[in-house]
Design an enzyme around this catalytic site. Sequence first.
Site, PDB file in Angstrom:
ATOM      1  N   GLY A 148      11.891  10.818 -13.155  1.00 14.44           N
ATOM      2  CA  GLY A 148      12.621  12.082 -13.255  1.00 14.44           C
ATOM      3  C   GLY A 148      13.247  12.517 -11.946  1.00 14.44           C
ATOM      4  O   GLY A 148      13.168  13.692 -11.568  1.00 14.44           O
ATOM      5  N   SER A 177      16.869   3.463 -14.882  1.00 12.05           N
ATOM      6  CA  SER A 177      16.056   4.052 -15.939  1.00 12.05           C
ATOM      7  C   SER A 177      16.139   3.205 -17.228  1.00 12.05           C
ATOM      8  O   SER A 177      15.135   2.962 -17.904  1.00 12.05           O
ATOM      9  CB  SER A 177      16.546   5.481 -16.212  1.00 12.05           C
ATOM     10  N   LYS A 219      19.379   7.398 -21.460  1.00  5.29           N
ATOM     11  CA  LYS A 219      18.653   7.649 -20.209  1.00  5.29           C
ATOM     12  C   LYS A 219      19.270   8.720 -19.312  1.00  5.29           C
ATOM     13  O   LYS A 219      18.936   8.842 -18.132  1.00  5.29           O
ATOM     14  CB  LYS A 219      18.434   6.364 -19.388  1.00  5.29           C
ATOM     15  N   HIS A 271      23.746   8.892 -29.329  1.00  2.00           N
ATOM     16  CA  HIS A 271      24.166   8.169 -28.127  1.00  2.00           C
ATOM     17  C   HIS A 271      25.553   7.551 -28.346  1.00  2.00           C
ATOM     18  O   HIS A 271      26.014   6.750 -27.530  1.00  2.00           O
ATOM     19  CB  HIS A 271      23.193   7.025 -27.805  1.00  2.00           C
TER      20      HIS A 271
HETATM   21  P1  A3P Z   1      13.657   8.124 -15.342  1.00  2.00           P
HETATM   22  O1  A3P Z   1      13.457   6.846 -16.088  1.00  2.00           O
HETATM   23  O2  A3P Z   1      14.629   7.970 -14.202  1.00  2.00           O
HETATM   24  O3  A3P Z   1      12.399   8.775 -14.914  1.00  2.00           O
HETATM   25  P2  A3P Z   1      16.481  10.073 -22.037  1.00  2.00           P
HETATM   26  O4  A3P Z   1      15.712  11.213 -22.598  1.00  2.00           O
HETATM   27  O5  A3P Z   1      17.977  10.242 -22.153  1.00  2.00           O
HETATM   28  O6  A3P Z   1      15.986   8.766 -22.545  1.00  2.00           O
HETATM   29  O7  A3P Z   1      16.264  10.085 -20.461  1.00  2.00           O
HETATM   30  C1  A3P Z   1      15.030   9.736 -19.886  1.00  2.00           C
HETATM   31  C2  A3P Z   1      15.096  10.025 -18.410  1.00  2.00           C
HETATM   32  O8  A3P Z   1      15.073  11.448 -18.211  1.00  2.00           O
HETATM   33  C3  A3P Z   1      13.895   9.456 -17.657  1.00  2.00           C
HETATM   34  O9  A3P Z   1      14.380   9.164 -16.352  1.00  2.00           O
HETATM   35  C4  A3P Z   1      12.970  10.665 -17.677  1.00  2.00           C
HETATM   36  O10 A3P Z   1      11.950  10.622 -16.695  1.00  2.00           O
HETATM   37  C5  A3P Z   1      13.957  11.782 -17.396  1.00  2.00           C
HETATM   38  N1  A3P Z   1      13.430  13.112 -17.774  1.00  2.00           N
HETATM   39  C6  A3P Z   1      12.906  13.480 -18.959  1.00  2.00           C
HETATM   40  N2  A3P Z   1      12.470  14.756 -18.893  1.00  2.00           N
HETATM   41  C7  A3P Z   1      12.707  15.189 -17.633  1.00  2.00           C
HETATM   42  C8  A3P Z   1      12.448  16.417 -16.950  1.00  2.00           C
HETATM   43  N3  A3P Z   1      11.839  17.435 -17.526  1.00  2.00           N
HETATM   44  N4  A3P Z   1      12.835  16.498 -15.643  1.00  2.00           N
HETATM   45  C9  A3P Z   1      13.441  15.466 -15.033  1.00  2.00           C
HETATM   46  N5  A3P Z   1      13.707  14.288 -15.634  1.00  2.00           N
HETATM   47  C10 A3P Z   1      13.340  14.138 -16.920  1.00  2.00           C
END
Ligand code: A3P
Length: 302
Positions: free
Chosen positions: A266, A145, A55, A115
């Site tokens: 995000g 998240s 996350k 991870h």
């Molecule tokens: P949130 O749940 O806080 O919205 P991962 O890819 O490591 O699983 O992380 C997912 C997190 O990154 C989620 O956070 C997601 O919304 C955020 N995320 C993915 N793409 C993004 C982007 N382009 N800009 C900002 N946040 C992003």
Amino acid sequence: MDEEINKLIEAMKDFEVKMVQVEGIPLPESTLEIWDQIYNFQAREDDILIATYPKAGTTWVQEIVDLMLLEGDVEKSMRAPCFVKVPFIDLNAKPMKSGLDLANDMESPRLLKTHLPIQLLPPSFLDKKVKVVYVARNAKDCMVSYFYFQMMNKGLPDPGTWNEYFSTFLAGDVPWGSWFDHVIGWWKAKDSHQILYMFYEDLIEDPKREHRKLLKFLGKDLSDEVLEKIHHHTSFQAMKENPMANYSVLPAVVFDQSVSPFMRKGKVGDWKNHFLVAQNIVFEEEYKKRMEGSGLSFRTQL
Ligand code: A3P
């Protein structure tokens, strides 16, 4: 792909979430089944590895780096869903192809995801001096998240209530283990290996500045026009609408996006909508104890 998805839907009918410990780190049982192969994975010198605690913005950085390698070719970047084009080497989500199989079948240069905490990383990555992009995100937003992600991802344990999850997360009793150990372990490793240590908060604050850091680390040069295109295509909104980036190709029995979308908010600071005052006090105390002397600091608001 359609056939694989149908098999996946069928397999989920009997699926039971089971986490096991690998050297004290909770990982899915299916990962343990092929652990020797994962640990002995043979990296190639021109691989690029994206390593993160879950996350932390993995998918975001995957999309950015992939587009950089493709010199901004958006069409090519949409050649396959993010979890196919960037194999997740520690995932073995049967009956889908394991991350290992996807990686082994892939032509170079490969972009890979993990991870794993540094102590469980297949040694070949460091032996071959593979470039690693590590992305870290502040623990409070990571916790929120991950809470939503464990609710919607049917391959991971149900997180229980927010109150319960708060303690579980702080104790490190979540898939891939303790946030503290993960971010500190990789932070220490960065001085002796080719690791670009990035922060989610920096990416939110000034994506273009961070893109330039990434480009330099990758040893690439792209025009401002291409960088602008990459910036646009990897914005939160663009990725939320991109079926290759938003995991919408996975069926609801795997990722139930009606519970919480993968592209959720995000933002930096969403923890403020979840942490109770008393939880924040407990958190800050634990944080101080665990992070003291690490030389690592995070921003929880911008
Ligand atoms: P949130 O749940 O806080 O919205 P991962 O890819 O490591 O699983 O992380 C997912 C997190 O990154 C989620 O956070 C997601 O919304 C955020 N995320 C993915 N793409 C993004 C982007 N382009 N800009 C900002 N946040 C992003």
